[in-house]
Design an enzyme around this catalytic site. Sequence first.
Site, PDB file in Angstrom:
ATOM      1  N   ASP A 267       0.835  -1.202   0.000  1.00 34.02           N
ATOM      2  CA  ASP A 267       0.000   0.000   0.000  1.00 34.02           C
ATOM      3  C   ASP A 267       0.868   1.249   0.000  1.00 34.02           C
ATOM      4  O   ASP A 267       1.499   1.575   0.999  1.00 34.02           O
ATOM      5  CB  ASP A 267      -0.893   0.008   1.257  1.00 34.02           C
ATOM      6  CG  ASP A 267      -1.817   1.218   1.287  1.00 34.02           C
ATOM      7  OD1 ASP A 267      -2.895   1.146   0.680  1.00 34.02           O
ATOM      8  OD2 ASP A 267      -1.441   2.257   1.891  1.00 34.02           O
TER       9      ASP A 267
ATOM     10  N   TYR B  42       3.134   9.646  -0.362  1.00 29.24           N
ATOM     11  CA  TYR B  42       4.233   9.041   0.412  1.00 29.24           C
ATOM     12  C   TYR B  42       5.586   9.267  -0.254  1.00 29.24           C
ATOM     13  O   TYR B  42       6.620   9.025   0.340  1.00 29.24           O
ATOM     14  CB  TYR B  42       4.016   7.528   0.620  1.00 29.24           C
ATOM     15  CG  TYR B  42       2.715   7.142   1.277  1.00 29.24           C
ATOM     16  CD1 TYR B  42       1.904   8.096   1.883  1.00 29.24           C
ATOM     17  CD2 TYR B  42       2.279   5.827   1.288  1.00 29.24           C
ATOM     18  CE1 TYR B  42       0.700   7.746   2.464  1.00 29.24           C
ATOM     19  CE2 TYR B  42       1.076   5.465   1.870  1.00 29.24           C
ATOM     20  CZ  TYR B  42       0.283   6.436   2.453  1.00 29.24           C
ATOM     21  OH  TYR B  42      -0.903   6.082   3.028  1.00 29.24           O
TER      22      TYR B  42
ATOM     23  N   LYS C 171      -2.771   5.943  -4.355  1.00 31.28           N
ATOM     24  CA  LYS C 171      -3.898   6.842  -4.055  1.00 31.28           C
ATOM     25  C   LYS C 171      -3.675   8.204  -4.700  1.00 31.28           C
ATOM     26  O   LYS C 171      -2.531   8.648  -4.827  1.00 31.28           O
ATOM     27  CB  LYS C 171      -4.024   7.037  -2.532  1.00 31.28           C
ATOM     28  CG  LYS C 171      -3.875   5.751  -1.740  1.00 31.28           C
ATOM     29  CD  LYS C 171      -4.063   5.940  -0.244  1.00 31.28           C
ATOM     30  CE  LYS C 171      -3.715   4.665   0.491  1.00 31.28           C
ATOM     31  NZ  LYS C 171      -2.283   4.509   0.783  1.00 31.28           N
TER      32      LYS C 171
ATOM     33  N   HIS D 256      -7.636   9.490  -1.795  1.00 38.77           N
ATOM     34  CA  HIS D 256      -6.976   9.492  -0.470  1.00 38.77           C
ATOM     35  C   HIS D 256      -7.864  10.118   0.626  1.00 38.77           C
ATOM     36  O   HIS D 256      -7.966   9.584   1.722  1.00 38.77           O
ATOM     37  CB  HIS D 256      -5.643  10.243  -0.587  1.00 38.77           C
ATOM     38  CG  HIS D 256      -4.589   9.742   0.345  1.00 38.77           C
ATOM     39  ND1 HIS D 256      -3.269   9.608  -0.010  1.00 38.77           N
ATOM     40  CD2 HIS D 256      -4.653   9.335   1.631  1.00 38.77           C
ATOM     41  CE1 HIS D 256      -2.574   9.146   1.015  1.00 38.77           C
ATOM     42  NE2 HIS D 256      -3.391   8.979   2.018  1.00 38.77           N
TER      43      HIS D 256
HETATM   44  P1  NAD Z   1       0.830   1.409  11.865  1.00 43.40           P
HETATM   45  O1  NAD Z   1      -0.335   1.429  12.780  1.00 43.40           O
HETATM   46  O2  NAD Z   1       0.964   0.321  10.869  1.00 43.40           O
HETATM   47  O3  NAD Z   1       2.101   1.466  12.801  1.00 43.40           O
HETATM   48  C1  NAD Z   1       3.386   1.423  12.266  1.00 43.40           C
HETATM   49  C2  NAD Z   1       4.417   1.650  13.370  1.00 43.40           C
HETATM   50  O4  NAD Z   1       4.237   0.694  14.410  1.00 43.40           O
HETATM   51  C3  NAD Z   1       5.827   1.418  12.842  1.00 43.40           C
HETATM   52  O5  NAD Z   1       6.343   2.611  12.331  1.00 43.40           O
HETATM   53  C4  NAD Z   1       6.568   0.949  14.045  1.00 43.40           C
HETATM   54  O6  NAD Z   1       6.987   2.046  14.805  1.00 43.40           O
HETATM   55  C5  NAD Z   1       5.496   0.213  14.833  1.00 43.40           C
HETATM   56  N1  NAD Z   1       5.506  -1.251  14.632  1.00 43.40           N
HETATM   57  C6  NAD Z   1       5.154  -1.950  13.526  1.00 43.40           C
HETATM   58  N2  NAD Z   1       5.236  -3.263  13.765  1.00 43.40           N
HETATM   59  C7  NAD Z   1       5.631  -3.415  15.039  1.00 43.40           C
HETATM   60  C8  NAD Z   1       5.892  -4.531  15.852  1.00 43.40           C
HETATM   61  N3  NAD Z   1       5.735  -5.770  15.420  1.00 43.40           N
HETATM   62  N4  NAD Z   1       6.293  -4.296  17.137  1.00 43.40           N
HETATM   63  C9  NAD Z   1       6.455  -3.050  17.600  1.00 43.40           C
HETATM   64  N5  NAD Z   1       6.239  -1.947  16.860  1.00 43.40           N
HETATM   65  C10 NAD Z   1       5.822  -2.130  15.606  1.00 43.40           C
HETATM   66  O7  NAD Z   1       0.905   2.846  11.177  1.00 43.40           O
HETATM   67  P2  NAD Z   1       0.811   3.497   9.754  1.00 43.40           P
HETATM   68  O8  NAD Z   1       2.073   3.326   9.003  1.00 43.40           O
HETATM   69  O9  NAD Z   1       0.322   4.881   9.987  1.00 43.40           O
HETATM   70  O10 NAD Z   1      -0.362   2.697   8.989  1.00 43.40           O
HETATM   71  C11 NAD Z   1      -0.131   1.563   8.164  1.00 43.40           C
HETATM   72  C12 NAD Z   1      -0.305   1.912   6.702  1.00 43.40           C
HETATM   73  O11 NAD Z   1      -1.609   2.430   6.443  1.00 43.40           O
HETATM   74  C13 NAD Z   1       0.605   3.058   6.220  1.00 43.40           C
HETATM   75  O12 NAD Z   1       1.950   2.673   6.093  1.00 43.40           O
HETATM   76  C14 NAD Z   1      -0.078   3.436   4.948  1.00 43.40           C
HETATM   77  O13 NAD Z   1       0.214   2.510   3.926  1.00 43.40           O
HETATM   78  C15 NAD Z   1      -1.538   3.347   5.363  1.00 43.40           C
HETATM   79  N6  NAD Z   1      -2.081   4.665   5.800  1.00 43.40           N
HETATM   80  C16 NAD Z   1      -3.068   5.221   5.053  1.00 43.40           C
HETATM   81  C17 NAD Z   1      -3.606   6.450   5.422  1.00 43.40           C
HETATM   82  C18 NAD Z   1      -4.719   7.036   4.609  1.00 43.40           C
HETATM   83  O14 NAD Z   1      -5.069   8.207   4.820  1.00 43.40           O
HETATM   84  N7  NAD Z   1      -5.287   6.309   3.684  1.00 43.40           N
HETATM   85  C19 NAD Z   1      -3.127   7.131   6.548  1.00 43.40           C
HETATM   86  C20 NAD Z   1      -2.121   6.547   7.297  1.00 43.40           C
HETATM   87  C21 NAD Z   1      -1.619   5.306   6.924  1.00 43.40           C
END
Ligand code: NAD
Length: 276
Positions: free
Chosen positions: A49, A54, A79, A112
């Site tokens: 994704d 990004y 997106k 988005h």
């Molecule tokens: P997330 O909730 O996936 O958290 C990611 C963070 O959690 C990492 O940076 C790391 O610090 C921690 N982490 C991950 N795995 C872990 C583990 N096993 N143990 C401990 N810590 C861990 O946050 P995100 O990146 O905001 O969301 C996931 C994805 O969703 C994004 O990368 C993106 O692709 C998507 N997203 C979309 C939107 C949107 O507006 N459509 C907004 C935000 C994110």
Amino acid sequence: MINNLQDTITLDNGVKMPGFGLGVYKVEDGNVVINSVKAAIKHGYRSIDTASFYDNEIGVGQAIRETGVPREDLFITSKVWNDDQGYERTLKAFETSLEKLNLEYLDLYLIHWPVKGLYKETWKAMEKLYEDGKVRAIGVSNFHVQHLEDLLSDCKVKPVINQVEYHPHLTQTELHEFCKKENIQLEAWSPLKKGRMFDEPAIVDIAEKYDKSPAQVILRWDLQNHVITIPKSVTEHRIIENADIFDFSLTEEEIDRISGLNKNERTGTNPDSFDA
Ligand code: NAD
């Protein structure tokens, strides 16, 4: 139910999307994103994704080519960003994303955010891209019930995905019910609340019972709730850990206990008060 990383959910238009994928928000373009996408694919992930916002589509595309996994076995999402909304601009933004990714088609393209006054025009461009066969499925992100109702009232092609912030502190019950009714698959962004809810006692408790990490329990809860999940990590052992959730099952009681942690708490903007 999703039983492994390659298991898919059939979207309303018949396209099959993996229930689990890698998110790459805020992952630096170049080696960092290349290495994390390659690590994920090496360990069995098939869905990635990204988004033009990004700023790492070039690296994502390079990683895809370097893995050697056939393109048709992968599921790539991007997106259209807020500044690019409107009919012509969206068509152009899509081409730019394809060029950066160096791909011939996308599996999923999402709006988005619901930019007021523009998202319906944007959707017409999404329909055109879909009808032209440039993208296999189209959907939205950060759409609330009111935005979806408005879009559904005059669209030719229905969105098949709504990607929204979703985790145990934000369970979006009303929106989820609405999406189920309309056959719009919910997809969780920030499923781990960006790492900010691992100390939640109920989750720690359940994690100990199964000898799993809090992250694994939360991601398993997503899948058992029929929500597609795309956790982000750039660290190989966490990429592996996050996907190691197919050897245990939460009980109905545990699912309810985790859902009961909801406090409508967001890490991101509320789409209702969002003003691009
Ligand atoms: P997330 O909730 O996936 O958290 C990611 C963070 O959690 C990492 O940076 C790391 O610090 C921690 N982490 C991950 N795995 C872990 C583990 N096993 N143990 C401990 N810590 C861990 O946050 P995100 O990146 O905001 O969301 C996931 C994805 O969703 C994004 O990368 C993106 O692709 C998507 N997203 C979309 C939107 C949107 O507006 N459509 C907004 C935000 C994110």
